[in-house]
Scaffold this motif. Structure first.
Motif, PDB file in Angstrom:
ATOM      1  N   LEU A 297       0.830  -1.202   0.000  1.00 50.92           N
ATOM      2  CA  LEU A 297       0.000   0.000   0.000  1.00 50.92           C
ATOM      3  C   LEU A 297       0.864   1.252   0.000  1.00 50.92           C
ATOM      4  O   LEU A 297       1.945   1.281   0.592  1.00 50.92           O
ATOM      5  CB  LEU A 297      -0.916   0.024   1.225  1.00 50.92           C
ATOM      6  N   ASP A 298       0.374   2.307  -0.665  1.00 49.45           N
ATOM      7  CA  ASP A 298       1.069   3.587  -0.607  1.00 49.45           C
ATOM      8  C   ASP A 298       0.916   4.182   0.789  1.00 49.45           C
ATOM      9  O   ASP A 298       0.076   3.728   1.573  1.00 49.45           O
ATOM     10  CB  ASP A 298       0.531   4.532  -1.688  1.00 49.45           C
ATOM     11  N   PRO A 299       1.720   5.192   1.163  1.00 46.70           N
ATOM     12  CA  PRO A 299       1.708   5.695   2.537  1.00 46.70           C
ATOM     13  C   PRO A 299       0.345   6.140   3.049  1.00 46.70           C
ATOM     14  O   PRO A 299      -0.005   5.901   4.211  1.00 46.70           O
ATOM     15  CB  PRO A 299       2.683   6.878   2.475  1.00 46.70           C
ATOM     16  N   ILE A 300      -0.442   6.777   2.185  1.00 48.08           N
ATOM     17  CA  ILE A 300      -1.747   7.270   2.637  1.00 48.08           C
ATOM     18  C   ILE A 300      -2.718   6.115   2.833  1.00 48.08           C
ATOM     19  O   ILE A 300      -3.431   6.044   3.845  1.00 48.08           O
ATOM     20  CB  ILE A 300      -2.301   8.301   1.621  1.00 48.08           C
ATOM     21  N   ALA A 301      -2.753   5.162   1.891  1.00 46.13           N
ATOM     22  CA  ALA A 301      -3.614   3.988   2.030  1.00 46.13           C
ATOM     23  C   ALA A 301      -3.205   3.156   3.236  1.00 46.13           C
ATOM     24  O   ALA A 301      -4.062   2.610   3.955  1.00 46.13           O
ATOM     25  CB  ALA A 301      -3.568   3.145   0.761  1.00 46.13           C
ATOM     26  N   ALA A 302      -1.900   3.048   3.496  1.00 45.35           N
ATOM     27  CA  ALA A 302      -1.407   2.286   4.649  1.00 45.35           C
ATOM     28  C   ALA A 302      -1.862   2.920   5.952  1.00 45.35           C
ATOM     29  O   ALA A 302      -2.278   2.230   6.892  1.00 45.35           O
ATOM     30  CB  ALA A 302       0.111   2.195   4.599  1.00 45.35           C
ATOM     31  N   MET A 303      -1.791   4.249   6.015  1.00 46.14           N
ATOM     32  CA  MET A 303      -2.205   4.959   7.210  1.00 46.14           C
ATOM     33  C   MET A 303      -3.693   4.744   7.483  1.00 46.14           C
ATOM     34  O   MET A 303      -4.122   4.504   8.622  1.00 46.14           O
ATOM     35  CB  MET A 303      -1.911   6.449   7.033  1.00 46.14           C
ATOM     36  N   GLU A 304      -4.501   4.791   6.412  1.00 49.57           N
ATOM     37  CA  GLU A 304      -5.946   4.570   6.562  1.00 49.57           C
ATOM     38  C   GLU A 304      -6.245   3.138   7.001  1.00 49.57           C
ATOM     39  O   GLU A 304      -7.123   2.896   7.827  1.00 49.57           O
ATOM     40  CB  GLU A 304      -6.653   4.883   5.234  1.00 49.57           C
ATOM     41  N   PHE A 305      -5.497   2.173   6.450  1.00 48.98           N
ATOM     42  CA  PHE A 305      -5.705   0.766   6.812  1.00 48.98           C
ATOM     43  C   PHE A 305      -5.377   0.541   8.288  1.00 48.98           C
ATOM     44  O   PHE A 305      -6.122  -0.133   9.008  1.00 48.98           O
ATOM     45  CB  PHE A 305      -4.833  -0.131   5.934  1.00 48.98           C
ATOM     46  N   ILE A 306      -4.273   1.115   8.748  1.00 44.89           N
ATOM     47  CA  ILE A 306      -3.871   0.942  10.150  1.00 44.89           C
ATOM     48  C   ILE A 306      -4.882   1.605  11.083  1.00 44.89           C
ATOM     49  O   ILE A 306      -5.193   1.073  12.158  1.00 44.89           O
ATOM     50  CB  ILE A 306      -2.451   1.494  10.358  1.00 44.89           C
ATOM     51  N   GLN A 307      -5.422   2.752  10.683  1.00 46.99           N
ATOM     52  CA  GLN A 307      -6.451   3.389  11.505  1.00 46.99           C
ATOM     53  C   GLN A 307      -7.717   2.532  11.573  1.00 46.99           C
ATOM     54  O   GLN A 307      -8.420   2.522  12.593  1.00 46.99           O
ATOM     55  CB  GLN A 307      -6.779   4.777  10.949  1.00 46.99           C
ATOM     56  N   THR A 308      -8.012   1.795  10.501  1.00 44.12           N
ATOM     57  CA  THR A 308      -9.136   0.865  10.506  1.00 44.12           C
ATOM     58  C   THR A 308      -8.891  -0.252  11.523  1.00 44.12           C
ATOM     59  O   THR A 308      -9.804  -0.641  12.266  1.00 44.12           O
ATOM     60  CB  THR A 308      -9.354   0.256   9.104  1.00 44.12           C
ATOM     61  N   LEU A 309      -7.669  -0.774  11.567  1.00 37.98           N
ATOM     62  CA  LEU A 309      -7.324  -1.799  12.556  1.00 37.98           C
ATOM     63  C   LEU A 309      -7.509  -1.263  13.973  1.00 37.98           C
ATOM     64  O   LEU A 309      -7.995  -1.972  14.870  1.00 37.98           O
ATOM     65  CB  LEU A 309      -5.882  -2.270  12.361  1.00 37.98           C
ATOM     66  N   LYS A 310      -7.130  -0.022  14.185  1.00 43.78           N
ATOM     67  CA  LYS A 310      -7.292   0.595  15.509  1.00 43.78           C
ATOM     68  C   LYS A 310      -8.767   0.643  15.905  1.00 43.78           C
ATOM     69  O   LYS A 310      -9.132   0.322  17.043  1.00 43.78           O
ATOM     70  CB  LYS A 310      -6.700   2.007  15.486  1.00 43.78           C
ATOM     71  N   ARG A 311      -9.621   1.007  14.963  1.00 41.67           N
ATOM     72  CA  ARG A 311     -11.066   1.050  15.247  1.00 41.67           C
ATOM     73  C   ARG A 311     -11.603  -0.331  15.579  1.00 41.67           C
ATOM     74  O   ARG A 311     -12.389  -0.490  16.515  1.00 41.67           O
ATOM     75  CB  ARG A 311     -11.816   1.601  14.028  1.00 41.67           C
ATOM     76  N   LEU A 312     -11.170  -1.339  14.815  1.00 43.27           N
ATOM     77  CA  LEU A 312     -11.645  -2.706  15.070  1.00 43.27           C
ATOM     78  C   LEU A 312     -11.236  -3.181  16.459  1.00 43.27           C
ATOM     79  O   LEU A 312     -12.005  -3.855  17.144  1.00 43.27           O
ATOM     80  CB  LEU A 312     -11.071  -3.657  14.009  1.00 43.27           C
ATOM     81  N   ASN A 313     -10.037  -2.809  16.864  1.00 40.63           N
ATOM     82  CA  ASN A 313      -9.540  -3.213  18.172  1.00 40.63           C
ATOM     83  C   ASN A 313     -10.256  -2.462  19.299  1.00 40.63           C
ATOM     84  O   ASN A 313     -10.681  -3.067  20.300  1.00 40.63           O
ATOM     85  CB  ASN A 313      -8.032  -2.961  18.236  1.00 40.63           C
ATOM     86  N   GLU A 314     -10.419  -1.155  19.125  1.00 49.24           N
ATOM     87  CA  GLU A 314     -10.991  -0.339  20.191  1.00 49.24           C
ATOM     88  C   GLU A 314     -12.509  -0.409  20.262  1.00 49.24           C
ATOM     89  O   GLU A 314     -13.096  -0.448  21.349  1.00 49.24           O
ATOM     90  CB  GLU A 314     -10.554   1.118  20.013  1.00 49.24           C
ATOM     91  N   GLU A 315     -13.176  -0.437  19.085  1.00 49.49           N
ATOM     92  CA  GLU A 315     -14.639  -0.370  19.065  1.00 49.49           C
ATOM     93  C   GLU A 315     -15.300  -1.741  19.124  1.00 49.49           C
ATOM     94  O   GLU A 315     -16.425  -1.872  19.629  1.00 49.49           O
ATOM     95  CB  GLU A 315     -15.108   0.375  17.814  1.00 49.49           C
ATOM     96  N   LEU A 316     -14.620  -2.770  18.588  1.00 51.68           N
ATOM     97  CA  LEU A 316     -15.204  -4.114  18.582  1.00 51.68           C
ATOM     98  C   LEU A 316     -14.486  -5.073  19.529  1.00 51.68           C
ATOM     99  O   LEU A 316     -14.964  -6.191  19.746  1.00 51.68           O
ATOM    100  CB  LEU A 316     -15.191  -4.690  17.159  1.00 51.68           C
ATOM    101  N   GLY A 317     -13.348  -4.659  20.059  1.00 53.26           N
ATOM    102  CA  GLY A 317     -12.608  -5.503  20.996  1.00 53.26           C
ATOM    103  C   GLY A 317     -11.952  -6.717  20.357  1.00 53.26           C
ATOM    104  O   GLY A 317     -11.651  -7.696  21.048  1.00 53.26           O
ATOM    105  N   ILE A 318     -11.722  -6.677  19.037  1.00 57.31           N
ATOM    106  CA  ILE A 318     -11.089  -7.806  18.351  1.00 57.31           C
ATOM    107  C   ILE A 318      -9.608  -7.871  18.732  1.00 57.31           C
ATOM    108  O   ILE A 318      -8.906  -6.860  18.723  1.00 57.31           O
ATOM    109  CB  ILE A 318     -11.241  -7.673  16.823  1.00 57.31           C
ATOM    110  N   THR A 319      -9.154  -9.047  19.086  1.00 57.07           N
ATOM    111  CA  THR A 319      -7.739  -9.263  19.384  1.00 57.07           C
ATOM    112  C   THR A 319      -6.957  -9.271  18.077  1.00 57.07           C
ATOM    113  O   THR A 319      -7.319  -9.983  17.137  1.00 57.07           O
ATOM    114  CB  THR A 319      -7.542 -10.605  20.116  1.00 57.07           C
ATOM    115  N   ILE A 320      -5.906  -8.475  18.007  1.00 56.95           N
ATOM    116  CA  ILE A 320      -5.143  -8.350  16.759  1.00 56.95           C
ATOM    117  C   ILE A 320      -3.680  -8.715  17.002  1.00 56.95           C
ATOM    118  O   ILE A 320      -3.056  -8.232  17.941  1.00 56.95           O
ATOM    119  CB  ILE A 320      -5.243  -6.922  16.201  1.00 56.95           C
ATOM    120  N   ILE A 321      -3.159  -9.584  16.138  1.00 54.84           N
ATOM    121  CA  ILE A 321      -1.728  -9.888  16.107  1.00 54.84           C
ATOM    122  C   ILE A 321      -1.259  -9.583  14.695  1.00 54.84           C
ATOM    123  O   ILE A 321      -1.720 -10.191  13.728  1.00 54.84           O
ATOM    124  CB  ILE A 321      -1.437 -11.359  16.458  1.00 54.84           C
ATOM    125  N   CYS A 322      -0.355  -8.632  14.573  1.00 55.23           N
ATOM    126  CA  CYS A 322       0.024  -8.119  13.256  1.00 55.23           C
ATOM    127  C   CYS A 322       1.531  -8.156  13.063  1.00 55.23           C
ATOM    128  O   CYS A 322       2.287  -7.642  13.895  1.00 55.23           O
ATOM    129  CB  CYS A 322      -0.491  -6.684  13.100  1.00 55.23           C
TER     130      CYS A 322
END
Length: 548
Positions: free
Chosen positions: A172-197
């Motif tokens: 991913l380009d830098p901007i798309a990567a940043m958006e993807f990582i922010q999506t992971l943050k939302r999934l972890n914080e808002e849905l409580g999904i355990t993430i190993i990356c």
């Protein structure tokens, strides 16, 4: 409560003398965000695949893995498939259908869910990710960022409790990567999904991680918070170079206490320093004669489709290291394919050494003239071992021995290319194309899957080849690599190159397509583009800026 437990796991690939995982012990609590890092080939991807029952590689294994207290080997197949999700490094390897909506529904259909449930879950996920805007598109027309987002959404419709990701932003380009990582943050914080990356791009990922696990030669050498890594790892450890730029500056300037992780924290910490106003050395522009020229190129994949390239022009000089950056799906890789003769434009011409590309015979062009390393290195692999891959190319034993040593391939020669880590596959593919002794080398995302230390080694190899007369044209999303090592940089947008220049002039003029060091330090010094620039120009002052 722990959701995953790895207990004394040792794993050895077939015909390998040493285990790739050695007595691994790891506990992951429900709702944690864990980042798994280490040098290429340290065993990260192998460990991650051990946590996904269906993806466990073939080999000798001892020890046990538990999911919510139950041995993974005995876990119900449906639970294993839905509750433990896995997102691969390459989006293309995970997409299996032709339409976006069908991809979202595919997994649920295989699980035998009723149509009402499938439609509800698909609609919910499409809205959450903004996929509804391209819901009925073909998967083949999506950009790299859209494909990776679709992969993530396709996994999440199964409502997993654990999400495993193997370098999800590497393409991913830098901007798309940043958006993807922010999506992971939302999934972890808002849905409580355990993430190993697993990830080599740590600038945005470490600040949102609860824990970081560092692996080395199949063992865990650090397991703790990101801010305390510097206190625990040896001062000269190779993984120090992989840390966020703010952290590397902190370490190089002998900072004390917990390290800064973000751009803002780095800016605040640097306020306690004064700056040496030392002029940067002028970047040399003594260019040789142009050996690659593109003139008024236009290209489209289908007769009635829009142009991917339009009025595309390029001039690369002998001995240059020329890098091209830009967003996903803008046509950078297409441009590289046209320049390498793999695609034919319907207008314009490409000249190599002053000769029209159309006038070259294949044997003349692709043997000791041009070599091309594609974005997916597996395209080049046809043999059962890494050693046989190299032997396919007609080269002397001495040439092969030199490249094997340069690219550190000794330990993987007996392994199947598909069993290698992403970084190891990249190095093997690079060795294979370099054995052709090209004068002009095209690289499409060569740093994908490489750790920071491996990137430094790659840069040293490429610079050595440059000194021997090799000219390099590279498409990349790796801005830090481009800024530090290339001769000239260019931005691709709307079918052509819209700007180009030396790394310092190019990156010090951008806001988003620029380095972390520039974003941290530009309010103090506008021409800073690397963390070394910051370190050499900072001096501790007694003035207390925190009082301002």
């Amino acid at each position: 409560m722990e959701i995953l437990k790895v207990e004394d796991v040792t794993f050895t690939y077939p015909n390998e003398p040493k285990p790739v995982l050695n007595n691994i012990k790891l506990k992951v609590a429900s709702g944690e965000f864990v980042t798994l890092i280490g040098q290429s080939g340290c065993g990260k991807s192998t460990l991650l695949k051990q946590l996904k029952k269906e993806l466990q590689p073939h080999g000798d294994k001892s020890g046990a893995i538990y999911y919510q207290g139950e041995n993974l080997e005995q876990l119900d197949a449906k639970i294993a498939a839905t509750e433990i999700g896995y997102v691969m490094q390459s989006p293309e390897n995970q997409i299996v259908t032709d339409k976006v909506w069908h991809e979202l529904a595919f997994g649920l259909e295989n699980l035998g869910m009723d149509q009402l449930t499938i439609r509800r879950r698909v609609a919910e996920m499409a809205n959450f990710f903004g996929i509804h805007k391209w819901f009925r598109e073909k998967t083949t027309v999506l950009s790299g960022g859209q494909k990776q987002l679709l992969n993530l959404a396709s996994v999440l419709v199964g409502q997993p409790k654990v999400l495993l990701l193997d370098e999800p932003t590497s393409q991913l380009d830098p901007i798309a990567a940043m958006e993807f990582i922010q999506t992971l943050k939302r999934l972890n914080e808002e849905l409580g999904i355990t993430i190993i990356c697993i990830e080599h791009r740590l600038e945005e990922l470490l600040p949102i991680s609860n824990r970081v696990v560092v692996m080395e030669q199949g063992e865990i050498i650090y397991d703790g918070t990101p801010r305390k890594m510097l206190l625990e790892l040896p001062k000269e450890h190779p993984m120090i170079t992989a840390l966020p730029t703010a952290t590397k500056i902190f370490a190089a300037l002998d900072g004390e206490g917990e390290a800064p992780l973000t751009i803002r924290e780095g800016q605040q910490w640097l306020r306690s320093f004064s700056w040496h106003k030392v002029a940067f050395k002028a970047e040399e522009q003594q260019l040789g004669s142009p050996i690659l020229e593109a003139k008024n190129i236009a290209f489209r994949y289908e007769r009635n489709a829009p142009d991917i390239l339009q009025q595309f022009e390029l001039s690369v000089h002998e001995g240059e290291f020329y890098t091209i950056i830009g967003g996903n799906g803008t046509g950078k890789s297409t441009a590289l394919n046209v320049l390498a003769g793999l695609e034919k434009p319907y207008r314009g011409e490409v000249l190599i050494f002053g000769k029209n590309l159309k006038q070259y015979r294949n044997q003349e062009l692709y043997r000791q003239t041009v070599a091309y390393l594609p974005q997916d290195p597996k395209i080049l692999f046809t043999e059962k071992t890494a050693e046989k891959e190299l032997q396919v190319v007609e080269a002397t034993e001495q040439q092969m021995a030199v490249l094997i040593e340069q690219l550190h391939l000794q330990h993987i020669l007996t392994r199947h290319p598909y069993d290698l880590s992403g970084g190891e596959q990249q190095r093997l593919a690079l060795a294979k194309v370099l054995l052709l002794e090209p004068k002009l080398l095209f690289l499409d995302e060569p740093t994908k899957g490489l750790d920071a230390h491996a990137k430094e080694e790659l840069a040293a190899i490429l610079h050595q080849l440059q000194r021997q007369g090799l000219t390099i044209v590279m498409v990349t999303h790796d801005i830090e690599f481009s800024a530090q090592y290339s001769s000239r940089c260019a931005l691709f947008f709307d079918g052509s190159l819209v700007s180009q220049g030396t790394p310092r002039s190019f990156y010090s003029g951008n806001s988003f397509y620029t380095t972390a060091a520039h974003r941290i330090a530009r309010s103090f010094e506008k021409e800073v583009i690397t963390y070394e620039d910051v370190v050499t120009r900072c001096q501790k002052t007694e003035f207390d800026y925190s009082s301002i």
